[in-house]
Design an enzyme around this catalytic site. Structure first.
Site, PDB file in Angstrom:
ATOM      1  N   VAL A  23      28.397  83.614  55.445  1.00 20.81           N
ATOM      2  CA  VAL A  23      27.766  82.946  56.588  1.00 20.81           C
ATOM      3  C   VAL A  23      27.424  83.954  57.676  1.00 20.81           C
ATOM      4  O   VAL A  23      26.322  83.941  58.233  1.00 20.81           O
ATOM      5  CB  VAL A  23      28.672  81.832  57.145  1.00 20.81           C
ATOM      6  CG1 VAL A  23      28.108  81.285  58.452  1.00 20.81           C
ATOM      7  CG2 VAL A  23      28.821  80.705  56.132  1.00 20.81           C
ATOM      8  N   GLY A  24      28.364  84.847  57.985  1.00 21.87           N
ATOM      9  CA  GLY A  24      28.126  85.835  59.032  1.00 21.87           C
ATOM     10  C   GLY A  24      26.964  86.756  58.734  1.00 21.87           C
ATOM     11  O   GLY A  24      26.107  87.003  59.598  1.00 21.87           O
ATOM     12  N   ARG A  97      37.010  69.780  55.030  1.00 18.26           N
ATOM     13  CA  ARG A  97      37.014  70.806  56.070  1.00 18.26           C
ATOM     14  C   ARG A  97      38.348  70.829  56.809  1.00 18.26           C
ATOM     15  O   ARG A  97      38.813  71.881  57.239  1.00 18.26           O
ATOM     16  CB  ARG A  97      35.862  70.559  57.050  1.00 18.26           C
ATOM     17  CG  ARG A  97      34.484  70.696  56.403  1.00 18.26           C
ATOM     18  CD  ARG A  97      33.371  70.362  57.391  1.00 18.26           C
ATOM     19  NE  ARG A  97      32.048  70.497  56.786  1.00 18.26           N
ATOM     20  CZ  ARG A  97      31.392  69.512  56.208  1.00 18.26           C
ATOM     21  NH1 ARG A  97      31.936  68.310  56.149  1.00 18.26           N
ATOM     22  NH2 ARG A  97      30.193  69.717  55.699  1.00 18.26           N
ATOM     23  N   ASN A 129      35.090  76.300  59.948  1.00 16.96           N
ATOM     24  CA  ASN A 129      35.588  74.938  59.746  1.00 16.96           C
ATOM     25  C   ASN A 129      37.110  74.865  59.765  1.00 16.96           C
ATOM     26  O   ASN A 129      37.780  75.832  59.403  1.00 16.96           O
ATOM     27  CB  ASN A 129      35.060  74.383  58.420  1.00 16.96           C
ATOM     28  CG  ASN A 129      33.639  73.888  58.535  1.00 16.96           C
ATOM     29  OD1 ASN A 129      33.278  73.209  59.484  1.00 16.96           O
ATOM     30  ND2 ASN A 129      32.803  74.243  57.565  1.00 16.96           N
ATOM     31  N   ASP A 157      24.272  68.717  59.774  1.00 15.12           N
ATOM     32  CA  ASP A 157      24.204  67.360  59.224  1.00 15.12           C
ATOM     33  C   ASP A 157      22.949  66.636  59.697  1.00 15.12           C
ATOM     34  O   ASP A 157      22.323  65.895  58.935  1.00 15.12           O
ATOM     35  CB  ASP A 157      25.439  66.560  59.641  1.00 15.12           C
ATOM     36  CG  ASP A 157      26.721  67.234  59.227  1.00 15.12           C
ATOM     37  OD1 ASP A 157      27.000  67.285  58.021  1.00 15.12           O
ATOM     38  OD2 ASP A 157      27.441  67.734  60.115  1.00 15.12           O
ATOM     39  N   ARG A 160      20.108  67.876  57.655  1.00 11.72           N
ATOM     40  CA  ARG A 160      20.156  67.259  56.321  1.00 11.72           C
ATOM     41  C   ARG A 160      19.715  65.799  56.378  1.00 11.72           C
ATOM     42  O   ARG A 160      19.011  65.314  55.478  1.00 11.72           O
ATOM     43  CB  ARG A 160      21.586  67.348  55.765  1.00 11.72           C
ATOM     44  CG  ARG A 160      22.012  68.758  55.398  1.00 11.72           C
ATOM     45  CD  ARG A 160      23.502  68.845  55.130  1.00 11.72           C
ATOM     46  NE  ARG A 160      23.888  70.182  54.686  1.00 11.72           N
ATOM     47  CZ  ARG A 160      25.098  70.710  54.858  1.00 11.72           C
ATOM     48  NH1 ARG A 160      26.043  70.001  55.451  1.00 11.72           N
ATOM     49  NH2 ARG A 160      25.365  71.927  54.420  1.00 11.72           N
ATOM     50  N   HIS A 184      31.891  66.872  62.350  1.00 10.16           N
ATOM     51  CA  HIS A 184      31.213  67.556  61.251  1.00 10.16           C
ATOM     52  C   HIS A 184      32.140  67.421  60.051  1.00 10.16           C
ATOM     53  O   HIS A 184      32.916  68.313  59.723  1.00 10.16           O
ATOM     54  CB  HIS A 184      30.983  69.030  61.598  1.00 10.16           C
ATOM     55  CG  HIS A 184      30.393  69.823  60.466  1.00 10.16           C
ATOM     56  ND1 HIS A 184      29.245  69.450  59.800  1.00 10.16           N
ATOM     57  CD2 HIS A 184      30.802  70.979  59.875  1.00 10.16           C
ATOM     58  CE1 HIS A 184      28.974  70.344  58.863  1.00 10.16           C
ATOM     59  NE2 HIS A 184      29.907  71.268  58.880  1.00 10.16           N
TER      60      HIS A 184
END
Length: 328
Positions: A23-24, A97, A129, A157, A160, A184
């Site tokens: 992700v980073g 999560r 998370n 979200d 999406r 989330h």
């Protein structure tokens, strides 16, 4: 085509990313392509791998006119416009999560005070998370005003959700106005009462389009939205592209001071529950995230939001209790 950084107030924009995992690093690459930052700093416990990522990113930075470097300590956060935290244990197939909370909370206890010490005026953006619990933790551990501690929350979200609605109704997701609020996670709440296309609520749009409003189809849209990350993780082991693009969309109005409204997580009182962090539409600018106008919800949605807030609050309290017991 190259992109020049777009500094706010004529200042160069420095962004620090804590965590050089998928992700980073994907976020760093997306930021390079966006041209928002003139300097990107990666901080990771695995400094050797981070240096490899930074070198690779620097080759992309040749076209993006930005400097990429690795730092070994948090003094590198000094002067940062924003510090994005992506470090932590990743969600595994079958995990929620919330299952990640104890390990990642301990990481935040070590990391956040260091960031706050060296960058007392920065804006913290949390992506790790469970993001709502950890946004609350970052708020308390940093001592920052709540406006300057922002979780990526349900921005992903919401994206999406609009994607799924766009597919169902056959329109571009950009022309679907709908939000997911709350956690989330599993208690997230689609705001059906405000969802619209072409300025019309969904039921009215269906009437005008000569089609039936299908409640079951909408339930399926919500279910696919809620389960999207689980499906992606089951198939490829992680999510990274979507969240990276969302983090850029959060940073952009901060850098440009543009007052854009984005659905992000922020500490507050929600339906009488708090302080707790969860997502609502917020106005983003160089001062952080602001909830100037309460979202107009119906009674069912208010109850759903309260349930979501209570669930997050329960986890926050359990983590605090566990942390206190381990230190006693």
């Amino acid at each position: 085509m190259s992109h020049e950084p777009s500094p706010a107030n004529g200042k160069s924009i420095k962004v620090v990313i804590v965590g050089a995992g998928s992700v980073g690093v994907t976020t760093a690459y997306a930021l390079l392509l966006s041209g928002l930052a003139s300097e990107l700093v990666l901080i990771d416990i695995d400094e050797n791998r981070a240096r490899g990522e930074a070198t690779d990113l620097s080759h992309a930075a040749h076209f993006a006119h930005a400097r990429v470097r690795v730092a070994s300590d948090y003094a590198a956060c000094e002067g940062a416009t924003a510090v994005i935290i992506t470090a932590g244990v990743n969600q595994k197939p079958g995990q929620t999560r919330m299952d990640l909370v104890k390990t990642n909370y301990g990481l935040f206890e070590a990391v956040v005070p260091q960031i706050a010490k060296h960058a007392p005026d920065t804006i913290l953006i949390v992506a790790t998370n469970p993001v709502d619990v950890l946004t609350h933790a970052a708020y308390e551990l940093s001592g920052f005003p709540k406006e300057r501690v922002i979780g990526s929350g349900t921005a992903m979200d919401t994206t999406r959700f609009r994607h799924e609605l766009g597919l169902y109704y056959g329109v571009n997701p950009r022309n679907v106005h709908a939000v997911i609020i709350g956690e989330h996670g599993d208690s997230q709440l689609p705001v059906w009462s405000l969802a619209s296309i072409a300025g019309m609520r969904l039921r009215d749009y269906c009437v005008q389009a000569g089609r039936e409003y299908d409640e079951k189809a909408m339930d399926d849209v919500a279910r696919r939205t809620r389960g999207a990350a689980y499906e992606i993780i089951q198939r490829k082991g992680k999510t990274n592209y979507g969240v990276a693009s969302v983090l850029v969309s959060i940073l952009e109005p901060i850098v440009k001071d543009s007052d854009a409204i984005v659905t992000v997580s922020r500490v507050g009182m929600y339906e009488g529950v708090g302080p707790v962090a969860l997502s609502m539409p917020c106005k983003l600018n160089r001062e952080g995230a602001h909830q100037d106008v309460p979202l107009l919800l119906n009674e069912v949605e208010k109850e759903g939001l309260k349930t979501s807030a209570l669930g997050i609050r329960e986890v926050i309290l359990s983590v605090k209790k566990s942390d206190a017991e381990s230190q006693s």
